[in-house]
Scaffold this motif. Structure first.
Motif, PDB file in Angstrom:
ATOM      1  N   PHE A   1       4.989  -0.901  -0.832  1.00 39.51           N
ATOM      2  CA  PHE A   1       3.882  -1.102  -1.753  1.00 39.51           C
ATOM      3  C   PHE A   1       2.559  -0.619  -1.168  1.00 39.51           C
ATOM      4  O   PHE A   1       1.803   0.110  -1.817  1.00 39.51           O
ATOM      5  CB  PHE A   1       3.778  -2.572  -2.152  1.00 39.51           C
ATOM      6  CG  PHE A   1       2.472  -2.910  -2.810  1.00 39.51           C
ATOM      7  CD1 PHE A   1       2.111  -2.318  -4.013  1.00 39.51           C
ATOM      8  CD2 PHE A   1       1.577  -3.782  -2.218  1.00 39.51           C
ATOM      9  CE1 PHE A   1       0.891  -2.601  -4.624  1.00 39.51           C
ATOM     10  CE2 PHE A   1       0.362  -4.078  -2.813  1.00 39.51           C
ATOM     11  CZ  PHE A   1       0.021  -3.477  -4.015  1.00 39.51           C
TER      12      PHE A   1
ATOM     13  N   GLU B   1      -6.141  -1.959  -8.507  1.00 41.96           N
ATOM     14  CA  GLU B   1      -4.890  -1.992  -9.253  1.00 41.96           C
ATOM     15  C   GLU B   1      -5.176  -1.972 -10.748  1.00 41.96           C
ATOM     16  O   GLU B   1      -6.275  -2.330 -11.193  1.00 41.96           O
ATOM     17  CB  GLU B   1      -4.097  -3.254  -8.899  1.00 41.96           C
ATOM     18  CG  GLU B   1      -4.837  -4.552  -9.241  1.00 41.96           C
ATOM     19  CD  GLU B   1      -4.187  -5.788  -8.652  1.00 41.96           C
ATOM     20  OE1 GLU B   1      -3.274  -6.314  -9.310  1.00 41.96           O
ATOM     21  OE2 GLU B   1      -4.598  -6.211  -7.553  1.00 41.96           O
TER      22      GLU B   1
ATOM     23  N   HIS C   1       4.469  -2.702  -6.870  1.00 42.91           N
ATOM     24  CA  HIS C   1       3.709  -3.949  -6.934  1.00 42.91           C
ATOM     25  C   HIS C   1       4.513  -5.020  -7.672  1.00 42.91           C
ATOM     26  O   HIS C   1       4.680  -6.148  -7.178  1.00 42.91           O
ATOM     27  CB  HIS C   1       2.380  -3.673  -7.645  1.00 42.91           C
ATOM     28  CG  HIS C   1       1.332  -4.713  -7.398  1.00 42.91           C
ATOM     29  ND1 HIS C   1      -0.012  -4.468  -7.561  1.00 42.91           N
ATOM     30  CD2 HIS C   1       1.407  -6.007  -7.020  1.00 42.91           C
ATOM     31  CE1 HIS C   1      -0.711  -5.558  -7.269  1.00 42.91           C
ATOM     32  NE2 HIS C   1       0.130  -6.503  -6.956  1.00 42.91           N
TER      33      HIS C   1
ATOM     34  N   ASN D   1      -0.194 -11.872  -6.937  1.00 46.79           N
ATOM     35  CA  ASN D   1      -1.141 -11.393  -5.933  1.00 46.79           C
ATOM     36  C   ASN D   1      -1.469 -12.479  -4.914  1.00 46.79           C
ATOM     37  O   ASN D   1      -1.560 -12.221  -3.709  1.00 46.79           O
ATOM     38  CB  ASN D   1      -2.424 -10.908  -6.613  1.00 46.79           C
ATOM     39  CG  ASN D   1      -2.269  -9.546  -7.254  1.00 46.79           C
ATOM     40  OD1 ASN D   1      -1.399  -8.755  -6.884  1.00 46.79           O
ATOM     41  ND2 ASN D   1      -3.107  -9.251  -8.236  1.00 46.79           N
TER      42      ASN D   1
END
Length: 649
Positions: free
Chosen positions: A383, A196, A392, A354
Motif C-alpha cells: 500500500f 487519498e 488501501h 484508517n
C-alpha cells in the motif's frame, strides 16, 4: 520546508516488546537510513561481560515504511535466544554509515551521566506502570511526565519498573482540538504525507480538506457520514439520519490516513511542534469556538512542553499498548447495529480503517512483531509503495478481519492482554443492545491461557468489575434505546459474556491470584474480590487507573461515588440482584479516606507485586507528583467495617 531543515529523528525512539529473547525499537526519521550498514549495538555496563550484540542488521531484523516524502518509520526487531541478560542495565545505540549514531543529536533523550539510552529486562514483574486515556488537550497534567521524573530520581535496577502498560485511548482520534488539527494540517504538508480519494463523501478526497481555522469544529455537520434508518426505542422513533460517529465532541474527528499519521507523531515527540507555528488568535470562528480555541491552545502548549520527558521515558522503559474505543472512534463496535451502519457505509468504513492502520503501525506491531509478519507487513509495504485505492481497501479489509491483536508476555506473573474491541459477542435478541466485550471463543482462549498458572495479570481496557451504580445507569439507558448515548458497555452488559467470565473466575483450575489492570473510565479505584461461600482462592484484584491525561466531570463523580456506596455497599441486599452476586467485592480507601472509593485526578498507576503474585502496593502517581495509595484496611478498620459502610462495584 526543505528536508535538510528537519531533524533526522522526528519521533521516538520507543522501546516496545523487549525480553530475554527480544529487542524491539520504533522510531520515525525524516531521511532513509543506509539499510546495508544499519547497525545495532547492545552493551552491558562498562567493564563487565562482552558486548551482547553488535552487528549490521539483516533485512529480516527491521521493517521500514515510507510514510511520506520526508518520513520513514523503522521497527527494529531482534529475536535471539538469551539476547539480553535479566536484571542488568543494557544500553543501545543505532548507527549507519551515512548518519553515524542516529539518536546522538536528540535533546533530552538520555538521563544525566548517560551517553545512550538504556533498558532493564525484568522477567519477574516486581513493579509496573499502567494507565490509559491520554487526551492531549485536556486541562489536566500529563502523568507520563511525572513517571519520567520519578524514574530519573532513582535509576537503579531495583527501583525501575519492569514495563509500562498503556491500556487504551493512547490517542483520541474522535476528539481533536482545533489547534491540534491545524497542526496536523501543517505536518501533512511538512512531511509530504499521502493523500487519498474518498467515496460516498462530501469531499472528493483528503486534498480538499481545509485546515483553515474557520473550517474547524464543523466535521460532524459537513463531513462525517450519517445513517438513513430510524433509531428505535421502546417509546418511539427518536430520530433518523443520525451520525454514525456518535462522539459528542466529534467536530474534528480525523478521517484521512495522513491525519492519523501526523496525529501520532505530534502525540509522542516534540520535534515537529518546533517546526510549526499555531496562531493563538484566529478569525472566522464563532464566539464560543474562539474561546474554545484559545483554551485548547494553552493546554496544547502545556502538553508540548512535556513531550521531551515523555519520549525519554518511552526510550528507557519497554512499553506495551492495546486499543480501546477512542484509538479508533467512540462506540467502536459497541452494538451490532452500529457495526451494520458503520461498515455498510463506504466512507465510514474508510475512516475506521484508517484509524486501524494507524493503530497497527504505531501501536499494534510493536507489541508482538512476529504476529504481523506473514500477513500484515506485505500489505503495508504494497500500500505505502503504491498508494493505490485497491491496496488501501485490501489492507483495511484484512485488518478488520485480523484476530491477533491480543497477546501475552512470558513474564512472572504471566501478563495477558485482551482484545475487547474486535471479537464481540453480539446480542441475539436485539442488534441495538450492547455487544459482549469478548465472544465465547475468545473467552475460551483466555481460559486456556490461564490453566496451569498460579498467578496472572490480565489487562482489560474496561474494568471487569466496575462501579455498579454506573453500570446500572448504562443498563437503564440501554432499555430506553440509548446505549450509544451513554457508552453502555461493560463486562456485565451482555449476559453471555458476563456469565462466561464469572465462570472462568470460579473454575477450579484457574490461578489463585488474579490481578486485573484496567482504564477507560477516567477515574481510578481498587477492589479486593473473592468468591462468596468458598474457602480459599481465587483472590481477585481489580485495579483501575484512568486517565493519564483526562478526568471524569469533577462535580458529578463525588455524587456517583456516594450513591454507589449507599445503594451497593458491601452489606446491601441489592448486590444479590446483580450478575456478580457470588462475588464479595470490597473497595479500597484512597489514602485512607473513609468517605471515598473513586479518585478523580489524572495519573498513572503503579503496582508492586509479591512473590505469590498478589499486589503489595497499589497507587496512582499524579501529574503533580503527588500519590494516591489504595491500602488494605488495617485490622482496626476490618473490625469496625460494619459501622463504616464500605463501597463496592
Amino acid at each position: 520546508m526543505p528536508e535538510a531543515q528537519l531533524p533526522l529523528v522526528i519521533a521516538g525512539p520507543i522501546l516496545r516488546h523487549c525480553d530475554s529473547d527480544n529487542f524491539t525499537l520504533w522510531y520515525v526519521s525524516s531521511k532513509p537510513m543506509n539499510e546495508l550498514s544499519l547497525t545495532l549495538a547492545l552493551k552491558p555496563p562498562a567493564n563487565t561481560i562482552a558486548e551482547l550484540f553488535n552487528a549490521p542488521l539483516l533485512a529480516t531484523q527491521f521493517h521500514v515504511i515510507r510514510l511520506g516524502e520526508h518520513a520513514w518509520q523503522y521497527i527494529i526487531h531482534i529475536n535471539q535466544t538469551q539476547l539480553l541478560p535479566a536484571n542488568s542495565k543494557v544500553s543501545y545505540q543505532l548507527n549507519d554509515s551515512q548518519h553515524g549514531a542516529i539518536f546522538a543529536e536528540i535533546e533530552q533523550l538520555n538521563y544525566p551521566e548517560n551517553d545512550t539510552p538504556e533498558l532493564v529486562i525484568k522477567p519477574d514483574i516486581d513493579t509496573m506502570l499502567h494507565g490509559s486515556c491520554r487526551n492531549a488537550h485536556h486541562h489536566s497534567g500529563d502523568a507520563l511526565v511525572a513517571a519520567d521524573t520519578r524514574l530519573q530520581q532513582n535509576l537503579s535496577v531495583e527501583a525501575r519498573p519492569a514495563l509500562m502498560m498503556l491500556s487504551g485511548d493512547q490517542v483520541y482520534v474522535d476528539d481533536v482540538a482545533g489547534p491540534m488539527i491545524y497542526a496536523i494540517g501543517e505536518v501533512i504538508k511538512l512531511l509530504g504525507l499521502p493523500h487519498e480519494k474518498f467515496d460516498d463523501a462530501a469531499l472528493p478526497g483528503s486534498e480538499s480538506i481545509s485546515y483553515h481555522p474557520a473550517a474547524l469544529y464543523q466535521r460532524h455537520k459537513n463531513l462525517l457520514p450519517r445513517t438513513q434508518y430510524p433509531a428505535k426505542t421502546p417509546l418511539t422513533h427518536w430520530y433518523k439520519n443520525h451520525p454514525i460517529f456518535t462522539s459528542s465532541i466529534a467536530e474534528n474527528h480525523l478521517v484521512s490516513l495522513g491525519e492519523i499519521i501526523a496525529f501520532y507523531l505530534l502525540s509522542w515527540s516534540p520535534e515537529l511542534w518546533d517546526k510549526i507555528d499555531i496562531p493563538k488568535e484566529v478569525a472566522g470562528l464563532s464566539a464560543a469556538n474562539t474561546k474554545r480555541w484559545e483554551r485548547e491552545w494553552v493546554h496544547l502548549l502545556e502538553f508540548k512542553s512535556g513531550l521531551g520527558q515523555v519520549r525519554r521515558l518511552m526510550a528507557h522503559l519497554p512499553t506495551y499498548m492495546i486499543f480501546d474505543d477512542h484509538d479508533i472512534t467512540d462506540d467502536w463496535n459497541l452494538t451490532a447495529k452500529w457495526e451494520e451502519a458503520a461498515y455498510g457505509h463506504t466512507f465510514s468504513k474508510r475512516i475506521i480503517g484508517n484509524a486501524l492502520i494507524g493503530y497497527a503501525m504505531f501501536q499494534g506491531i510493536g507489541n508482538a512483531p512476529a504476529k504481523f509478519m506473514p500477513e500484515i507487513h506485505p500489505l503495508l509495504d504494497d500500500f505505502f509503495a503504491l498508494n493505490d485505492d485497491t491496496k488501501h481497501d485490501m489492507l483495511i479489509d484484512t485488518l478488520l478481519k485480523f484476530e491477533h491483536w491480543h497477546y501475552t508476555l512470558n513474564t512472572s506473573p504471566k501478563l495477558v492482554v485482551l482484545d475487547t474491541r474486535t471479537r464481540r459477542w453480539r446480542s441475539e435478541s436485539n442488534l441495538a443492545k450492547p455487544s459482549g466485550l469478548m465472544d465465547w471463543e475468545a473467552l475460551m482462549e483466555l481460559q486456556q491461557e490461564l490453566v496451569g498458572q498460579s498467578k496472572v495479570i490480565i489487562v482489560s481496557a474496561a474494568p471487569m468489575f466496575g462501579v455498579k451504580l454506573i453500570e446500572t445507569m448504562q443498563k437503564t439507558a440501554t432499555l430506553l434505546g440509548g446505549s450509544l448515548l451513554i457508552d453502555a458497555e461493560n463486562w456485565m452488559a451482555h449476559p453471555g459474556t458476563a456469565n462466561t467470565l464469572l465462570s472462568i473466575f470460579q473454575h477450579r483450575k484457574t490461578p489463585e491470584q488474579f490481578v486485573i489492570l484496567s482504564g477507560d473510565v477516567h477515574y481510578s479505584f481498587s477492589y479486593d474480590i473473592h468468591i462468596r461461600f468458598r474457602k480459599g482462592g481465587p483472590q481477585i484484584y481489580q485495579i483501575t487507573s484512568s486517565g493519564i491525561k483526562n478526568q471524569f466531570p469533577e462535580k458529578l463523580l463525588p455524587i456517583l461515588d456516594k450513591l454507589n456506596g449507599w445503594l451497593y455497599g458491601h452489606f446491601s441486599p441489592l448486590n444479590f440482584f446483580t450478575k456478580r452476586k457470588r462475588m464479595n467485592i470490597r473497595g479500597r480507601r484512597p489514602n485512607g479516606d473513609r468517605s471515598r472509593r473513586l479518585v478523580n485526578k489524572s495519573g498513572i498507576g503503579l503496582v508492586s507485586f509479591g512473590p505469590n503474585g498478589a499486589p503489595t502496593q497499589i497507587s496512582v502517581l499524579h501529574a503533580d507528583m503527588t500519590e494516591t495509595h489504595f491500602n488494605k484496611p488495617s485490622r482496626q478498620h476490618r473490625d469496625s467495617r460494619i459501622q463504616d459502610q464500605d463501597k463496592s462495584g
